[in-house]
Enzyme design. Structure first.
Site, PDB file in Angstrom:
ATOM      1  N   THR A  37      35.088 -46.147 -47.557  1.00  0.00           N
ATOM      2  CA  THR A  37      35.007 -47.263 -48.513  1.00  0.00           C
ATOM      3  C   THR A  37      36.306 -48.053 -48.546  1.00  0.00           C
ATOM      4  O   THR A  37      36.297 -49.291 -48.506  1.00  0.00           O
ATOM      5  CB  THR A  37      34.700 -46.718 -49.925  1.00  0.00           C
ATOM      6  OG1 THR A  37      33.546 -45.880 -49.865  1.00  0.00           O
ATOM      7  CG2 THR A  37      34.475 -47.849 -50.910  1.00  0.00           C
TER       8      THR A  37
ATOM      9  N   ASN B   5      34.932 -55.059 -48.418  1.00  0.00           N
ATOM     10  CA  ASN B   5      34.996 -54.127 -47.292  1.00  0.00           C
ATOM     11  C   ASN B   5      33.880 -54.351 -46.263  1.00  0.00           C
ATOM     12  O   ASN B   5      33.458 -53.429 -45.573  1.00  0.00           O
ATOM     13  CB  ASN B   5      35.057 -52.677 -47.794  1.00  0.00           C
ATOM     14  CG  ASN B   5      33.865 -52.316 -48.653  1.00  0.00           C
ATOM     15  OD1 ASN B   5      32.937 -53.098 -48.794  1.00  0.00           O
ATOM     16  ND2 ASN B   5      33.870 -51.119 -49.209  1.00  0.00           N
TER      17      ASN B   5
ATOM     18  N   PHE C  39      35.103 -51.434 -61.855  1.00  0.00           N
ATOM     19  CA  PHE C  39      35.070 -52.532 -60.885  1.00  0.00           C
ATOM     20  C   PHE C  39      33.713 -53.244 -60.817  1.00  0.00           C
ATOM     21  O   PHE C  39      33.528 -54.143 -60.009  1.00  0.00           O
ATOM     22  CB  PHE C  39      35.466 -52.009 -59.497  1.00  0.00           C
ATOM     23  CG  PHE C  39      34.586 -50.889 -58.951  1.00  0.00           C
ATOM     24  CD1 PHE C  39      33.364 -51.164 -58.369  1.00  0.00           C
ATOM     25  CD2 PHE C  39      35.003 -49.569 -59.036  1.00  0.00           C
ATOM     26  CE1 PHE C  39      32.570 -50.138 -57.872  1.00  0.00           C
ATOM     27  CE2 PHE C  39      34.217 -48.542 -58.539  1.00  0.00           C
ATOM     28  CZ  PHE C  39      32.986 -48.830 -57.960  1.00  0.00           C
TER      29      PHE C  39
ATOM     30  N   ARG D  43      26.785 -44.814 -41.734  1.00  0.00           N
ATOM     31  CA  ARG D  43      27.944 -44.499 -42.568  1.00  0.00           C
ATOM     32  C   ARG D  43      29.161 -44.201 -41.696  1.00  0.00           C
ATOM     33  O   ARG D  43      30.292 -44.552 -42.042  1.00  0.00           O
ATOM     34  CB  ARG D  43      27.639 -43.297 -43.487  1.00  0.00           C
ATOM     35  CG  ARG D  43      26.597 -43.545 -44.564  1.00  0.00           C
ATOM     36  CD  ARG D  43      26.965 -44.538 -45.617  1.00  0.00           C
ATOM     37  NE  ARG D  43      28.221 -44.296 -46.265  1.00  0.00           N
ATOM     38  CZ  ARG D  43      28.578 -44.865 -47.419  1.00  0.00           C
ATOM     39  NH1 ARG D  43      27.754 -45.719 -48.050  1.00  0.00           N
ATOM     40  NH2 ARG D  43      29.749 -44.620 -47.946  1.00  0.00           N
TER      41      ARG D  43
ATOM     42  N   ARG E 111      34.935 -51.037 -41.075  1.00  0.00           N
ATOM     43  CA  ARG E 111      35.843 -51.319 -42.187  1.00  0.00           C
ATOM     44  C   ARG E 111      37.311 -51.279 -41.745  1.00  0.00           C
ATOM     45  O   ARG E 111      38.121 -52.065 -42.230  1.00  0.00           O
ATOM     46  CB  ARG E 111      35.561 -50.351 -43.332  1.00  0.00           C
ATOM     47  CG  ARG E 111      34.280 -50.774 -44.098  1.00  0.00           C
ATOM     48  CD  ARG E 111      33.793 -49.702 -45.027  1.00  0.00           C
ATOM     49  NE  ARG E 111      32.824 -50.206 -46.002  1.00  0.00           N
ATOM     50  CZ  ARG E 111      32.135 -49.407 -46.828  1.00  0.00           C
ATOM     51  NH1 ARG E 111      32.313 -48.099 -46.776  1.00  0.00           N
ATOM     52  NH2 ARG E 111      31.275 -49.923 -47.679  1.00  0.00           N
TER      53      ARG E 111
ATOM     54  N   TYR F 230      23.456 -52.772 -57.496  1.00  0.00           N
ATOM     55  CA  TYR F 230      24.603 -51.886 -57.718  1.00  0.00           C
ATOM     56  C   TYR F 230      24.526 -51.205 -59.095  1.00  0.00           C
ATOM     57  O   TYR F 230      25.557 -50.775 -59.620  1.00  0.00           O
ATOM     58  CB  TYR F 230      25.902 -52.662 -57.569  1.00  0.00           C
ATOM     59  CG  TYR F 230      26.365 -52.799 -56.122  1.00  0.00           C
ATOM     60  CD1 TYR F 230      26.610 -51.665 -55.337  1.00  0.00           C
ATOM     61  CD2 TYR F 230      26.575 -54.038 -55.542  1.00  0.00           C
ATOM     62  CE1 TYR F 230      27.044 -51.776 -54.019  1.00  0.00           C
ATOM     63  CE2 TYR F 230      27.007 -54.165 -54.225  1.00  0.00           C
ATOM     64  CZ  TYR F 230      27.240 -53.020 -53.476  1.00  0.00           C
ATOM     65  OH  TYR F 230      27.682 -53.124 -52.181  1.00  0.00           O
TER      66      TYR F 230
END
Ligand code: IDP
Ligand code: MG
Length: 140
Positions: A93, A114, A59, A87, A104, A51
């Site tokens: 998200t 999520n 976050f 996606r 999600r 990430y």
């Protein structure tokens, strides 16, 4: 239609609730083929590097803590336009904004927890796949 591979993660909130099979069914119903899959516990260094683009976001530390809080299932998905298709089936998200029927919308607990990760471009998919899988682990 281009046959593509994309990278996916079933996140700790989903493995904790025993949802891997239900999520895999959604992926397969969307026309994606799971051509590699393994359950791992990420190290902090692995999660931070994975990430890395979010390192400056507020976050980031919470996200890394979450991603190493339990096992994840890392996957390679194959199919026509696999990056965009995944996606689409993942949903937005923030689950509050995710379309009905998406993973999600049905399973996510929060914007952070999520349930799934999916590569956002073909270029990133290649990098992310190579980060977790060697060529002989991917069987198309
Ligand atoms: P994506 O997973 O839909 O591509 P990104 O913006 O790439 O979303 O963010 C990566 C992950 O970081 C998200 O899936 C989610 O777990 C977490 N995240 C994103 N935005 C927030 C936020 O505002 N608060 C907490 N966690 C977030
Ligand atoms: Mg992303």
């Amino acid at each position: 239609m281009a046959l593509e591979q994309t990278f996916s993660i079933v996140k700790p909130d989903a493995t904790r609730r025993n949802l891997t099979g239900k999520i895999n069914a959604k992926l397969e119903e969307a026309g994606l083929r799971i051509v590699a899959q393994k359950r791992i516990l990420m190290t902090r260094a692995q999660a931070e590097n994975f990430y890395g683009v979010h390192r400056e976001r507020p976050f980031f530390n919470d996200l890394v803590d979450f991603m190493i809080s339990g096992p994840v299932v890392v996957q390679v998905l194959e199919g026509d336009n696999a990056v965009a298709r995944n996606r689409e089936v993942m949903g937005a998200t923030n689950p509050a904004n995710a379309a009905p029927g998406t993973i999600r919308k049905e399973f996510a607990e929060s914007i952070e927890a999520n349930s799934v990760h999916g590569s956002d471009s073909l270029e990133n998919a290649k990098v992310e796949i190579a980060y977790f899988f060697s060529g002989c682990e991917i069987v198309g």
